[in-house]
Design an enzyme around this catalytic site. Structure first.
Site, PDB file in Angstrom:
ATOM      1  N   SER A  88       1.988  -9.922  -8.739  1.00 28.97           N
ATOM      2  CA  SER A  88       2.789 -10.351  -7.587  1.00 28.97           C
ATOM      3  C   SER A  88       2.105 -11.507  -6.873  1.00 28.97           C
ATOM      4  CB  SER A  88       2.981  -9.187  -6.610  1.00 28.97           C
ATOM      5  OG  SER A  88       1.730  -8.673  -6.180  1.00 28.97           O
ATOM      6  N   LYS A 123      -1.526 -20.353  -0.373  1.00 25.32           N
ATOM      7  CA  LYS A 123      -2.599 -19.401  -0.088  1.00 25.32           C
ATOM      8  C   LYS A 123      -3.071 -18.680  -1.346  1.00 25.32           C
ATOM      9  CE  LYS A 123      -1.452 -18.567   4.737  1.00 25.32           C
ATOM     10  NZ  LYS A 123      -1.220 -17.549   5.793  1.00 25.32           N
ATOM     11  N   GLU A 124      -2.250 -18.662  -2.369  1.00 27.11           N
ATOM     12  CA  GLU A 124      -2.608 -18.051  -3.648  1.00 27.11           C
ATOM     13  C   GLU A 124      -2.482 -19.122  -4.719  1.00 27.11           C
ATOM     14  OE1 GLU A 124      -0.981 -13.559  -2.656  1.00 27.11           O
ATOM     15  OE2 GLU A 124       0.387 -15.031  -3.507  1.00 27.11           O
ATOM     16  N   ASP A 170       7.633 -14.138  -4.983  1.00 27.15           N
ATOM     17  CA  ASP A 170       8.514 -13.825  -3.859  1.00 27.15           C
ATOM     18  C   ASP A 170       8.794 -15.036  -2.992  1.00 27.15           C
ATOM     19  OD1 ASP A 170       9.900 -11.515  -3.268  1.00 27.15           O
ATOM     20  OD2 ASP A 170       8.679 -11.078  -1.496  1.00 27.15           O
ATOM     21  N   LYS A 175       9.251  -7.062   2.037  1.00 30.85           N
ATOM     22  CA  LYS A 175       7.974  -7.671   1.634  1.00 30.85           C
ATOM     23  C   LYS A 175       7.596  -7.334   0.178  1.00 30.85           C
ATOM     24  CE  LYS A 175       6.331  -7.578   6.417  1.00 30.85           C
ATOM     25  NZ  LYS A 175       7.468  -6.810   6.989  1.00 30.85           N
ATOM     26  N   LYS A 176       6.309  -6.970  -0.029  1.00 26.67           N
ATOM     27  CA  LYS A 176       5.804  -6.761  -1.387  1.00 26.67           C
ATOM     28  C   LYS A 176       6.461  -5.555  -2.044  1.00 26.67           C
ATOM     29  CE  LYS A 176       1.557  -5.809  -3.982  1.00 26.67           C
ATOM     30  NZ  LYS A 176       0.096  -5.596  -3.899  1.00 26.67           N
ATOM     31  N   ASP A 209      -2.804  -7.617  -8.445  1.00 26.58           N
ATOM     32  CA  ASP A 209      -2.623  -8.767  -7.572  1.00 26.58           C
ATOM     33  C   ASP A 209      -2.875 -10.040  -8.374  1.00 26.58           C
ATOM     34  OD1 ASP A 209      -1.970  -7.234  -5.412  1.00 26.58           O
ATOM     35  OD2 ASP A 209      -3.957  -7.296  -4.482  1.00 26.58           O
ATOM     36  N   ASP A 269       1.258   0.793  -0.368  1.00 23.52           N
ATOM     37  CA  ASP A 269       0.549   1.407  -1.483  1.00 23.52           C
ATOM     38  C   ASP A 269       0.127   2.838  -1.162  1.00 23.52           C
ATOM     39  OD1 ASP A 269      -1.148   0.545   0.476  1.00 23.52           O
ATOM     40  OD2 ASP A 269      -2.353  -0.757  -0.800  1.00 23.52           O
TER      41      ASP A 269
END
Length: 1046
Positions: free
Chosen positions: A284, A290-291, A320, A513-514, A538, A748
């Site tokens: 994801s 940022k990633e 996303d 969201k996630k 991740d 989670d």
């Protein structure tokens, strides 16, 4: 056998009875061989007899100068008596047999099964000596194909040499049934004292708190009352943390047994294909800024190279943000995987993340034997460098391409206007062309544009699903020599299936969201590949151990594995500063708490590095579970929820799925996609363990998963796109009971809790080589924001129906305590902040939390400290963590508790009382591109409001130390015992705050200006305030304390 005439006769001490030259073996049901000495009076008939139970074989005694065979040029028929012709019979045996064929019993049915070691024709070579005239043992081993040692049985190669009822080596080589995993208990020498000390400390704490309540400080009741409340809460919090640690265990997996069961040829699998179930890997990401896409691409490459059957691995990435940068970076990664995957398999590369591999500090040629490795590695390094340059240049390429296409579209619009107006462009009309983002094929990007507009923004775009790497062929495709590439001769060059997924987003929908992105991937993957197991990673957590999937699969497919909902792997991090200033490794939690939970009902789900059973994610109950009732859940009731058992008397069909019609509840639970719901019973069946032993319950037959996967077609892909639409979850139980659970920023923990609450259990898999590695924020601000998000989610859990207080009877008592601690631990910050101010208040007032430092108080304090130290040392022993790691964890517990946890409690209360929604900042992933200083972020100071409370605590305690010391020195009657107690208390606080203070100083002690401003303002304000509260007095010992008077 006829003795040589040159051999002198020797007397035998056994008389007429021949010595024991033959032994008897009995093969047990487990495959072990039990040796029994044969005697003439032993009766082999009866209950111990059976076909092939007892086998005659000859013991191989290595020939030495003292034990050598007699020479013989011919073999006489019938010679040898009852013991036959053997090269290793003693002289007494041969002397007894030299009398003729009738001596010694001469044959019989048992004698037909004797085993002859060597033909007489080979005897001559046995007598050859070396140049020193000694027996040449090495030559004897070579010519007879013998083996070393005493007691090894020599078997003939011809399995039919002993007739239809004979035996062969294979009769003794049948491997017994082996479990895939085993539980390794902590040694009692460590665990028993550990439990005893916990019990002792509980008693000491009880007596200490009782003594504190019964002995108030009448000179400062306010100080005594505050300290008592805080200490009572700390004792309660310590119990919540320590009780779940009473039963830590270790586990190990047997990859050899997994290979023997699922990859070896067998009657049900004659070709030796892999009978392992499929695996879907989810990655994801949400923001390419940022990633970084390069980090994500390296993670994808490590997944595509995993040591698992290629045709059974499918990889999905959820973007996303719908960014074209991520899309094209993944396309580049798949193209690079065509050479990277076979290169890793050819040379057995570890780790299989190219960036991590090429940055290894050790010698890359270690244990590499192929002569072309250096050439291949040099070529691959150049290819990877070019790949990185292409990834880094993608933003500029996309901008230039979009600008070019937009200019072309603008020219077309102007040309149309000219044609409508007679070839003249009207001055009052402007050409309005949207600044679109274009793909490489000349079409509009359906996701988020660089210049967002309606239908093309982060929260408003269509669903995208692109299968970038098709379903691989069922049979291996071997490579060949290529001058432009590497020589992949004999290497399987297939690449696992890979798909890019970006779910549809529209205004007015809560996308969750996630958790919502993960549920969309669950549905899409069920239609495309339907792997019965799902690995969640991740984007910055790559596969460091290529065998990790198989190790996790050992627990899923072992006996009792059908009750396991997920396998949690520990999180390991790279790029952490050597001192681990902010406890980023978090080893106390991952190697201590999680290992201890594995001895209960299983570890919590921590968001990444987790292998799920797809069937458990769908909200179904396990086939068997235990209900815990009575005091502390001591009364256990086993419940079999397998519908097959209820139908056992009517039909014996083990292939029936566990899903009953009442459980399915279609389509209210899963949505209106029949193609999706049809995959549920298939995933349940394929995830069952192998029914290769009578103790395996709810198993599947061997060879059931050898059927090749069908290729994808257009209707299937269209259905996969439909199930990721934003409206699909309406009026369903997705996010409520099915899939990842909504309603918390820590989805989670809630998802794992729901599974445990239904009776499932989980497993903690610590591999010898780290399974996965990722990055963690080493900057103080980013680290505190990460902790803030976790603590905020815990507060949400406490105020929701996911609080462990409302758990079902299927949750073990200590497991309930552990989940209860998850929701309660942030509230400790309220008491911790107050307690950190107590030493300063003591120094300002000249009082202490007790009347005086008497013997009772110091004795209790000593006992509590000693027991805590011993408990910590034993915990270090069974968990394997270091003392420095334990101390760093204690320091950051105080830092986070006085900053992030406190803010999390305030935010949680605001959400519950005022309905204010909580937002969190996405943790920035490090790209590792700063070669000059990989720890540059550690020294970067980014001011945040989370700094206010810890900074205030540090400054007030420092000011209080100075004021308290001066007060005592200049007092007429100084009270040094109270000063020392308060100073020790204050130094305890400051020692825990040291990493925070060091982080504020930045690189080489440079303190930001804001720190000086804060220090000055607080110091002046505190001094003036205390002069107003407690002005100097002319009386002896004045100003020494007492009640506060204003």
């Amino acid at each position: 056998m006829t003795r040589s005439s040159n051999s002198p006769p020797k007397s035998s001490s056994t008389g007429g009875r021949p010595p024991q030259g033959v032994k008897f073996n009995r093969r047990t049901s487990s495959g072990r061989v039990v040796s029994l000495s044969r005697d003439d009076d032993i009766d082999l008939s009866g209950e111990f007899a059976g076909q092939n139970d007892y086998i005659n074989y000859t013991v191989m005694m290595p020939l030495t100068p003292d034990n050598q065979p007699e020479t013989s040029d011919s073999k006489q028929d019938g010679a040898g008596g009852s013991y036959g012709t053997t090269r290793f019979a003693s002289e007494s045996q041969q002397q007894g047999n030299s009398g003729g064929g009738d001596g010694g019993g001469g044959g019989g049915p048992k004698m037909d099964r004797r085993m002859s070691i060597l033909n007489s024709g080979n005897n001559k070579s046995m007598l050859l000596r070396s140049q020193t005239q000694d027996f040449d043992h090495n030559r004897w081993l070579f010519e007879t194909k013998g083996t070393y040692g005493i007691g090894n049985a020599f078997w003939q190669d011809d399995e039919n040499a002993y007739g239809e009822d004979g035996v062969s080596m294979s009769d003794f080589m049948d491997k017994p049934w082996k479990p895939l995993t085993r539980k390794v208990n902590i040694p009692g020498a460590i665990l028993s004292p550990y439990r005893l000390l916990i019990f002792v400390r509980m008693i000491v704490l009880a007596f200490f708190l009782a003594w504190r309540v019964q002995n108030p400080n009448y000179d400062a009741m306010w100080l005594w009352g505050i300290s008592i409340v805080c200490e009572l809460w700390f004792a309660f919090s310590w119990l919540l943390d320590i009780l779940p640690k009473l039963n830590p265990i270790n586990r190990s997996a047997d990859l050899g047994a997994l290979y023997d069961k699922f990859d070896q040829p067998s009657p049900s699998n004659p070709a030796g294909r892999s009978d392992l179930p499929g695996m879907d890997v989810f990655v994801s990401t949400a923001d390419p800024e940022k990633e970084p896409p390069l980090v994500t691409a390296n993670t994808i490459l490590s997944i595509l190279c995993v040591d698992y059957p290629i045709e059974k691995v499918s990889c999905y990435i959820s973007d996303d943000g719908g960014a074209i940068l991520t899309f094209e970076a993944m396309a580049e990664a798949v193209k690079f995987a065509e050479i990277w995957v076979p290169f890793c398999k050819k040379h057995n590369i570890e780790p299989r993340n190219p960036d991590a591999y090429f940055n290894l500090k050790k010698d890359p040629t270690k244990n590499k034997k192929r002569p072309d490795f250096v050439k291949d590695r040099r070529w691959m390094k150049r290819e990877y460098d070019e790949f990185k340059v292409r990834i880094n240049g993608l933003p500029e390429v996309i901008k230039k391409r979009s600008k070019s296409y937009n200019s072309r579209e603008e020219k077309k619009e102007k040309q149309l206007l000219k044609e409508k107006n007679g070839g003249v462009l009207p001055p009052d009309q402007t050409v309005d062309v949207p600044k679109a983002t274009w793909m490489a094929d000349g079409t509009h990007w359906p996701g988020t544009w660089l210049n967002p507009t309606a239908d093309h923004a982060k929260g408003d775009h269509a669903g995208i699903l692109q299968v970038m790497s098709k379903v691989p062929e069922h049979d291996p495709i071997m490579g060949h020599a290529d001058e432009k590439r590497l020589d992949f001769t004999g290497v399987d060059i297939r690449v696992p299936m890979f798909a890019y997924v970006s779910r549809e987003k529209r205004p007015g929908y809560d996308h969750n969201k996630k958790a919502g992105a993960m549920n969309a991937m669950v549905r899409a993957s069920a239609i495309l590949s339907n792997g019965p197991f799902i690995l969640n990673l991740d984007c910055d957590h790559y596969i460091y151990n290529s065998h990790a999937l198989k190790e996790g699969m050992c627990f899923m497919l072992d006996r009792g594995g059908d009750r396991v909902c997920y396998i949690q792997f520990p999180q390991r991090f790279e790029g952490i500063d050597p001192s681990d200033r902010y406890a980023n490794h978090n080893t106390v939690f991952f190697d201590g708490n999680m290992r201890a939970l594995d001895g209960l009902q299983g570890p919590m789900y921590v968001g990444t590095g987790c292998m799920f059973r797809r069937y458990a994610l769908y909200g179904f109950e396990p086939p068997r579970f235990i209900e815990h009732t009575g005091v502390f859940g001591r009364v256990k009731t086993k419940v079999n929820h397998n519908p097959n058992q209820a139908r056992l008397h009517m039909e014996d069909d083990d292939n029936e799925p566990l899903t009953s019609d009442s459980e399915m509840g279609l389509p209210q639970k899963f949505g209106n996609s029949t193609m999706f719901t049809d995959t549920i019973p298939i995933a349940e069946f394929q995830a069952r363990p192998l029914a290769d032993h009578k103790s395996v319950r709810n198993g599947r037959p061997a060879g059931a998963l050898l059927v090749p996967r069908p290729p994808l077609d257009a209707p299937t892909v269209a259905e996969a796109i439909a199930v990721i639409s934003c409206w699909y979850e309406d009026k369903t139980e997705w996010g409520d009971r099915i899939g990842w659970i909504y309603g918390s920023v820590t989805e989670d923990v809630v998802t794992g809790y729901r599974m445990h609450n239904r009776g499932w259990r989980s497993i903690y898999c610590i591999t010898k080589r780290d399974a996965f590695r990722g990055t963690a924020p080493i900057n103080l601000t980013d680290r505190l924001h990460q902790v803030l998000r976790w603590a905020t989610g815990s507060v949400e859990i406490f105020f929701s129906r996911n609080n462990a207080i409302f758990a079902s009877r299927r949750l073990k008592f200590l497991q309930r305590i552990a989940y209860l601690n998850v929701g309660i631990y942030p509230f400790t910050s309220l008491f911790l902040v107050v307690y950190c101010f107590l030493p300063a208040l003591s120094l300002f007032s000249g009082q202490f939390i007790v009347q005086g430092l008497n013997v009772a108080f110091l004795t209790y304090l000593l006992l509590i400290t000693i027991t805590l130290t011993l408990i910590s040392l034993l915990e270090v022993r069974w968990s394997g963590i270091g003392l420095e790691e334990w101390w760093r964890n204690e320091q950051f517990w105080v830092i986070g508790g006085t900053s992030a946890h406190l803010v999390a409690v305030i935010q949680g209360l605001l959400k519950v009382i005022a309905g204010i929604e909580i937002s969190f900042t996405l943790t920035t992933k490090s790209s590792g591109e700063d070669v000059d200083d990989i720890y540059a972020d550690l020294y970067l100071v980014k001011w945040t409001s989370l700094f206010i409370m810890p900074l205030t605590i540090i400054i007030i305690n420092l000011v209080a130390l100075v004021m308290g010391f001066l007060r005592t020195v200049y007092s007429v009657i100084p009270q040094w015992n109270k000063l020392l107690g308060s100073m020790f208390f204050s130094f305890w606080v400051l020692s825990h705050m040291y990493p925070f203070a060091k982080g504020l100083m930045g690189r080489r002690g440079r303190v930001p200006t804001i720190v000086y401003v804060w220090s000055g303002l607080l110091s002046i304000t505190i001094a003036l305030l205390w002069i107003s509260i407690d002005p100097p007095s002319d009386t002896p010992g004045g100003g020494g304390g007492g009640d506060i008077e204003i």
